[in-house]
Scaffold this active site. Sequence first.
Site, PDB file in Angstrom:
ATOM      1  N   HIS A 201     -15.879 -14.783 -17.623  1.00 27.06           N
ATOM      2  CA  HIS A 201     -15.554 -15.129 -18.955  1.00 27.06           C
ATOM      3  C   HIS A 201     -14.550 -16.608 -18.757  1.00 27.06           C
ATOM      4  O   HIS A 201     -15.088 -17.332 -19.647  1.00 27.06           O
ATOM      5  CB  HIS A 201     -14.388 -14.110 -19.530  1.00 27.06           C
ATOM      6  CG  HIS A 201     -15.005 -12.775 -19.835  1.00 27.06           C
ATOM      7  ND1 HIS A 201     -14.492 -11.358 -19.504  1.00 27.06           N
ATOM      8  CD2 HIS A 201     -16.152 -12.455 -20.518  1.00 27.06           C
ATOM      9  CE1 HIS A 201     -15.220 -10.547 -19.790  1.00 27.06           C
ATOM     10  NE2 HIS A 201     -16.221 -10.927 -20.479  1.00 27.06           N
TER      11      HIS A 201
ATOM     12  N   LYS B 188     -16.455   2.168 -27.591  1.00 29.39           N
ATOM     13  CA  LYS B 188     -16.118   2.368 -26.460  1.00 29.39           C
ATOM     14  C   LYS B 188     -14.420   2.314 -26.058  1.00 29.39           C
ATOM     15  O   LYS B 188     -13.644   1.669 -26.920  1.00 29.39           O
ATOM     16  CB  LYS B 188     -16.645   1.516 -25.248  1.00 29.39           C
ATOM     17  CG  LYS B 188     -16.792   0.138 -25.512  1.00 29.39           C
ATOM     18  CD  LYS B 188     -17.650  -0.619 -24.759  1.00 29.39           C
ATOM     19  CE  LYS B 188     -17.860  -2.101 -25.020  1.00 29.39           C
ATOM     20  NZ  LYS B 188     -18.555  -2.958 -24.005  1.00 29.39           N
TER      21      LYS B 188
ATOM     22  N   ARG C 262     -25.777 -13.284 -18.711  1.00 27.28           N
ATOM     23  CA  ARG C 262     -25.709 -12.963 -16.874  1.00 27.28           C
ATOM     24  C   ARG C 262     -27.533 -12.611 -16.671  1.00 27.28           C
ATOM     25  O   ARG C 262     -27.677 -13.246 -15.637  1.00 27.28           O
ATOM     26  CB  ARG C 262     -24.971 -11.887 -16.654  1.00 27.28           C
ATOM     27  CG  ARG C 262     -23.468 -11.927 -16.848  1.00 27.28           C
ATOM     28  CD  ARG C 262     -22.678 -11.071 -16.747  1.00 27.28           C
ATOM     29  NE  ARG C 262     -22.989 -10.186 -18.199  1.00 27.28           N
ATOM     30  CZ  ARG C 262     -22.257  -9.223 -18.361  1.00 27.28           C
ATOM     31  NH1 ARG C 262     -21.341  -8.584 -17.795  1.00 27.28           N
ATOM     32  NH2 ARG C 262     -22.136  -8.786 -19.712  1.00 27.28           N
TER      33      ARG C 262
ATOM     34  N   SER D 192     -16.319  -6.555 -16.696  1.00 26.64           N
ATOM     35  CA  SER D 192     -14.995  -6.030 -16.871  1.00 26.64           C
ATOM     36  C   SER D 192     -15.091  -4.597 -16.295  1.00 26.64           C
ATOM     37  O   SER D 192     -14.277  -4.238 -15.623  1.00 26.64           O
ATOM     38  CB  SER D 192     -14.739  -5.844 -18.442  1.00 26.64           C
ATOM     39  OG  SER D 192     -14.470  -7.165 -18.997  1.00 26.64           O
TER      40      SER D 192
HETATM   41  P1  ADP Z   1     -18.899  -7.467 -25.321  1.00 26.16           P
HETATM   42  O1  ADP Z   1     -18.386  -6.041 -25.156  1.00 26.16           O
HETATM   43  O2  ADP Z   1     -18.883  -8.123 -26.351  1.00 26.16           O
HETATM   44  O3  ADP Z   1     -20.271  -7.776 -24.345  1.00 26.16           O
HETATM   45  P2  ADP Z   1     -17.557  -8.684 -23.080  1.00 26.16           P
HETATM   46  O4  ADP Z   1     -16.188  -8.776 -23.059  1.00 26.16           O
HETATM   47  O5  ADP Z   1     -18.124  -7.744 -21.907  1.00 26.16           O
HETATM   48  O6  ADP Z   1     -17.771  -8.007 -24.436  1.00 26.16           O
HETATM   49  O7  ADP Z   1     -18.166 -10.085 -22.911  1.00 26.16           O
HETATM   50  C1  ADP Z   1     -17.960 -10.976 -23.803  1.00 26.16           C
HETATM   51  C2  ADP Z   1     -19.151 -12.168 -23.681  1.00 26.16           C
HETATM   52  O8  ADP Z   1     -19.016 -12.632 -22.315  1.00 26.16           O
HETATM   53  C3  ADP Z   1     -20.614 -11.781 -23.725  1.00 26.16           C
HETATM   54  O9  ADP Z   1     -21.324 -12.714 -24.001  1.00 26.16           O
HETATM   55  C4  ADP Z   1     -21.094 -11.475 -22.207  1.00 26.16           C
HETATM   56  O10 ADP Z   1     -22.494 -11.588 -22.054  1.00 26.16           O
HETATM   57  C5  ADP Z   1     -20.281 -12.743 -21.657  1.00 26.16           C
HETATM   58  N1  ADP Z   1     -19.964 -12.496 -20.226  1.00 26.16           N
HETATM   59  C6  ADP Z   1     -19.496 -11.248 -19.717  1.00 26.16           C
HETATM   60  N2  ADP Z   1     -19.450 -11.385 -18.323  1.00 26.16           N
HETATM   61  C7  ADP Z   1     -19.897 -12.557 -18.089  1.00 26.16           C
HETATM   62  C8  ADP Z   1     -20.156 -13.415 -16.782  1.00 26.16           C
HETATM   63  N3  ADP Z   1     -19.963 -12.876 -15.406  1.00 26.16           N
HETATM   64  N4  ADP Z   1     -20.689 -14.682 -16.921  1.00 26.16           N
HETATM   65  C9  ADP Z   1     -21.058 -15.023 -17.985  1.00 26.16           C
HETATM   66  N5  ADP Z   1     -20.851 -14.565 -19.147  1.00 26.16           N
HETATM   67  C10 ADP Z   1     -20.279 -13.218 -19.113  1.00 26.16           C
END
Ligand code: ADP
Length: 164
Positions: free
Chosen positions: A18, A42, A91, A129
């Site tokens: 992130h 969730k 990703r 996460s």
């Molecule tokens: P959500 O529950 O909305 O997917 P996340 O917090 O898991 O929220 O992710 C927020 C955004 O960050 C999403 O667009 C996700 O694809 C992106 N993201 C999460 N992990 C990574 C990573 N390792 N590299 C690039 N983008 C990421």
Amino acid sequence: MTGTAVYPGSFDPVTNGHLDIIERSAKVFNKVVVAVLHNRNKEPLFSVDERLTMLRESVEHIPNVEIDSFNGLLIDYVRQKQAKTIVRGLRAVSDFEYELQAASINRKLDPEIETFFMMTNNQYSYLSSSIVKEVAKYEADVKGLVPSPVDEYLYEKYGPFTAE
Ligand code: ADP
């Protein structure tokens, strides 16, 4: 590129993947608002306040980033922030289907707001996460996976680790 972009997500907790997207998008847009979504189906590990604190501590070095939270429909929030762009990270192919659906519905709701995708930095393509929470739960060694302020919050959540 000019203007404000909103980077929405759960950030439960923020990872280095992130943070990489935040740093890179802060170079592209005048301002990036990282927005933590309330009310997800969730069950989160961290409260919204904890997630905001971890994000704030992690982006202290980037001046044009604001940390905020929102309820309800993303498009309404983006409009309220007077932003024209939504930033999302990609990703793997597995992210694509959901993101295509979300971007399509958002375009239908407001054709003036564009979704901007950034490919993950290869070194973070495996990082999520959920993976971080699994590692913290069993091994506690999250160095390199999350911004350094987050280490401490994960330890606090899972307590001291004892070898069994
Ligand atoms: P959500 O529950 O909305 O997917 P996340 O917090 O898991 O929220 O992710 C927020 C955004 O960050 C999403 O667009 C996700 O694809 C992106 N993201 C999460 N992990 C990574 C990573 N390792 N590299 C690039 N983008 C990421």
